[in-house]
Design an enzyme around this catalytic site. Structure first.
Site, PDB file in Angstrom:
ATOM      1  N   CYS A   1      -2.981  12.670  43.452  1.00  0.00           N
ATOM      2  CA  CYS A   1      -3.276  13.882  42.696  1.00  0.00           C
ATOM      3  C   CYS A   1      -2.968  13.580  41.234  1.00  0.00           C
ATOM      4  O   CYS A   1      -2.572  12.471  40.898  1.00  0.00           O
ATOM      5  CB  CYS A   1      -2.527  15.106  43.214  1.00  0.00           C
ATOM      6  SG  CYS A   1      -0.747  15.085  43.030  1.00  0.00           S
TER       7      CYS A   1
ATOM      8  N   CYS B   1      -6.776  16.610  44.714  1.00  0.00           N
ATOM      9  CA  CYS B   1      -6.902  17.484  43.549  1.00  0.00           C
ATOM     10  C   CYS B   1      -7.758  18.694  43.906  1.00  0.00           C
ATOM     11  O   CYS B   1      -8.607  18.622  44.786  1.00  0.00           O
ATOM     12  CB  CYS B   1      -7.584  16.746  42.404  1.00  0.00           C
ATOM     13  SG  CYS B   1      -6.808  15.187  41.971  1.00  0.00           S
TER      14      CYS B   1
ATOM     15  N   CYS C   1      -9.160  13.555  38.705  1.00  0.00           N
ATOM     16  CA  CYS C   1      -8.657  12.775  39.832  1.00  0.00           C
ATOM     17  C   CYS C   1      -9.178  11.350  39.748  1.00  0.00           C
ATOM     18  O   CYS C   1     -10.372  11.131  39.568  1.00  0.00           O
ATOM     19  CB  CYS C   1      -9.085  13.390  41.155  1.00  0.00           C
ATOM     20  SG  CYS C   1      -8.016  14.720  41.685  1.00  0.00           S
TER      21      CYS C   1
END
Length: 156
Positions: free
Chosen positions: A18, A92, A100
């Site tokens: 993430c 994400c 991302c």
């Protein structure tokens, strides 16, 4: 019926990514390790590593998982030593999808969209409840995915 790893088989490596490696990817890696750590080895990283989110730590402690000593790490640092991953999964949310990271290499790339806990607003209790919902959504996705991957690993 419980799945049993094949004797002598190596666990496949999974990288969960993430933006900040402070909540979603940390929770996903911990939940993945708990659910199917016999088959898969989970790691997490972020594009711009931040400080571990205390609400993510708390909601995992509520279900018996302690990530309080985890460190955040940059995705580039994970790849520098030449680690290879069977799966690279971004977690994400859609609004941050452009941020991302995507990495080259021979791997299966997945994207699971989850809201960013750092963007939650309201009182501490409201944000905590929001992180619990995100944890539970991640847990449901991990459960479904592990069922698919672990089943195929046990017969391959």
């Amino acid at each position: 019926m419980a799945l049993v790893p094949i004797a002598g088989s190596m666990r496949r490596k999974v990288l969960l990514i993430c933006v900040h490696n402070n909540a979603r990817s940390q929770m996903a890696a911990a939940l993945l390790s708990k659910r199917c750590g016999d088959f898969l080895e989970a790691d997490s990283a972020g594009l711009e590593p931040g400080k571990l989110n205390p609400l993510a730590v708390q909601v995992l402690q509520e279900i018996g998982i302690d990530i309080s000593q985890n460190k955040t790490q940059a995705v580039f640092d994970v790849f520098k030593p030449g680690k290879l991953f069977a799966y690279v999964t971004t977690v994400c949310d859609e609004s941050n999808a452009a941020e991302c990271p995507v990495f080259p290499g021979v791997t299966t790339r997945l994207h699971w969209s989850f809201p960013d806990p750092s963007k939650l607003t309201g009182s501490r209790e409201e944000r905590l409840n929001g992180v619990r919902r995100i944890r539970d959504k991640i847990g449901e996705r991990i459960k479904m995915w592990c069922g698919e991957v672990c089943r195929s690993e046990s017969v391959s």
